[in-house]
Scaffold this motif. Sequence first.
Motif, PDB file in Angstrom:
ATOM      1  N   LYS A  46       0.811  -1.215   0.000  1.00  0.00           N
ATOM      2  CA  LYS A  46       0.000   0.000   0.000  1.00  0.00           C
ATOM      3  C   LYS A  46       0.844   1.264   0.000  1.00  0.00           C
ATOM      4  N   ASP A  47       1.921   1.293   0.772  1.00  0.00           N
ATOM      5  CA  ASP A  47       2.756   2.498   0.842  1.00  0.00           C
ATOM      6  C   ASP A  47       3.351   2.837  -0.522  1.00  0.00           C
ATOM      7  N   MET A  48       3.857   1.846  -1.223  1.00  0.00           N
ATOM      8  CA  MET A  48       4.423   2.114  -2.544  1.00  0.00           C
ATOM      9  C   MET A  48       3.334   2.531  -3.522  1.00  0.00           C
ATOM     10  N   ILE A  49       2.194   1.867  -3.475  1.00  0.00           N
ATOM     11  CA  ILE A  49       1.082   2.221  -4.352  1.00  0.00           C
ATOM     12  C   ILE A  49       0.667   3.666  -4.111  1.00  0.00           C
ATOM     13  N   ASP A  50       0.516   4.053  -2.851  1.00  0.00           N
ATOM     14  CA  ASP A  50       0.139   5.432  -2.523  1.00  0.00           C
ATOM     15  C   ASP A  50       1.180   6.427  -3.029  1.00  0.00           C
ATOM     16  N   GLU A  51       2.438   6.103  -2.862  1.00  0.00           N
ATOM     17  CA  GLU A  51       3.511   7.005  -3.294  1.00  0.00           C
ATOM     18  C   GLU A  51       3.476   7.230  -4.807  1.00  0.00           C
ATOM     19  N   VAL A  52       3.291   6.180  -5.565  1.00  0.00           N
ATOM     20  CA  VAL A  52       3.302   6.312  -7.027  1.00  0.00           C
ATOM     21  C   VAL A  52       2.030   7.007  -7.516  1.00  0.00           C
ATOM     22  N   TYR A  53       0.874   6.689  -6.942  1.00  0.00           N
ATOM     23  CA  TYR A  53      -0.351   7.409  -7.319  1.00  0.00           C
ATOM     24  C   TYR A  53      -0.219   8.894  -7.008  1.00  0.00           C
ATOM     25  N   THR A  54       0.327   9.220  -5.850  1.00  0.00           N
ATOM     26  CA  THR A  54       0.499  10.624  -5.469  1.00  0.00           C
ATOM     27  C   THR A  54       1.401  11.349  -6.462  1.00  0.00           C
ATOM     28  N   LEU A  55       2.484  10.717  -6.865  1.00  0.00           N
ATOM     29  CA  LEU A  55       3.365  11.313  -7.867  1.00  0.00           C
ATOM     30  C   LEU A  55       2.619  11.539  -9.177  1.00  0.00           C
ATOM     31  N   CYS A  56       1.933  10.521  -9.663  1.00  0.00           N
ATOM     32  CA  CYS A  56       1.197  10.663 -10.926  1.00  0.00           C
ATOM     33  C   CYS A  56       0.159  11.783 -10.836  1.00  0.00           C
ATOM     34  N   GLU A  57      -0.554  11.832  -9.723  1.00  0.00           N
ATOM     35  CA  GLU A  57      -1.554  12.889  -9.535  1.00  0.00           C
ATOM     36  C   GLU A  57      -0.898  14.269  -9.530  1.00  0.00           C
ATOM     37  N   SER A  58       0.255  14.380  -8.905  1.00  0.00           N
ATOM     38  CA  SER A  58       0.906  15.685  -8.767  1.00  0.00           C
ATOM     39  C   SER A  58       1.419  16.241 -10.088  1.00  0.00           C
ATOM     40  N   VAL A  59       1.698  15.376 -11.048  1.00  0.00           N
ATOM     41  CA  VAL A  59       2.204  15.853 -12.340  1.00  0.00           C
ATOM     42  C   VAL A  59       1.177  15.686 -13.463  1.00  0.00           C
ATOM     43  N   GLY A  60      -0.034  15.275 -13.118  1.00  0.00           N
ATOM     44  CA  GLY A  60      -1.109  15.198 -14.092  1.00  0.00           C
ATOM     45  C   GLY A  60      -1.093  13.980 -14.997  1.00  0.00           C
ATOM     46  N   LEU A  61      -0.476  12.901 -14.552  1.00  0.00           N
ATOM     47  CA  LEU A  61      -0.504  11.672 -15.347  1.00  0.00           C
ATOM     48  C   LEU A  61      -1.803  10.903 -15.073  1.00  0.00           C
TER      49      LEU A  61
END
Length: 122
Positions: A46-61
């Motif tokens: 879950k921690d890795m999933i949250d981290e990658v989703y947060t990154l994608c959301e922050s840059v508009g992917l």
Amino acid sequence: FESGGLGAAHAIHNGLSELEECHKFMHGEKVAFGVLAGLFFADKGKDMIDEVYTLCESVGLPTTLADLGLKEVTDEKLWIVANRTCVPEETVHNELKPGLPDAVYQALKAADSEGRRRKASN
């Protein structure tokens, strides 16, 4: 790295490219969603999933299939993607677990569901 570093994300890109709705999206956008689905495919935590989703959301992917033009995604379309992702020459077979269409299908659904859940909670 050239063959081992690609894994599921690029294979899922190739699967998504089978769908007309995804043709207008850039390579990196489809690979980004492939990374998200790949997290579920590889049973990441879950921690890795949250981290990658947060990154994608922050840059508009894209974080959902709707973000890739698949507003009315059907099981038939997901199976097209999953089956194309798993052809013998694809890089999904560089992953530690077998690149089977059912596992990819489930990962696509899980990635989309997580993306939709996160959008609904914002």
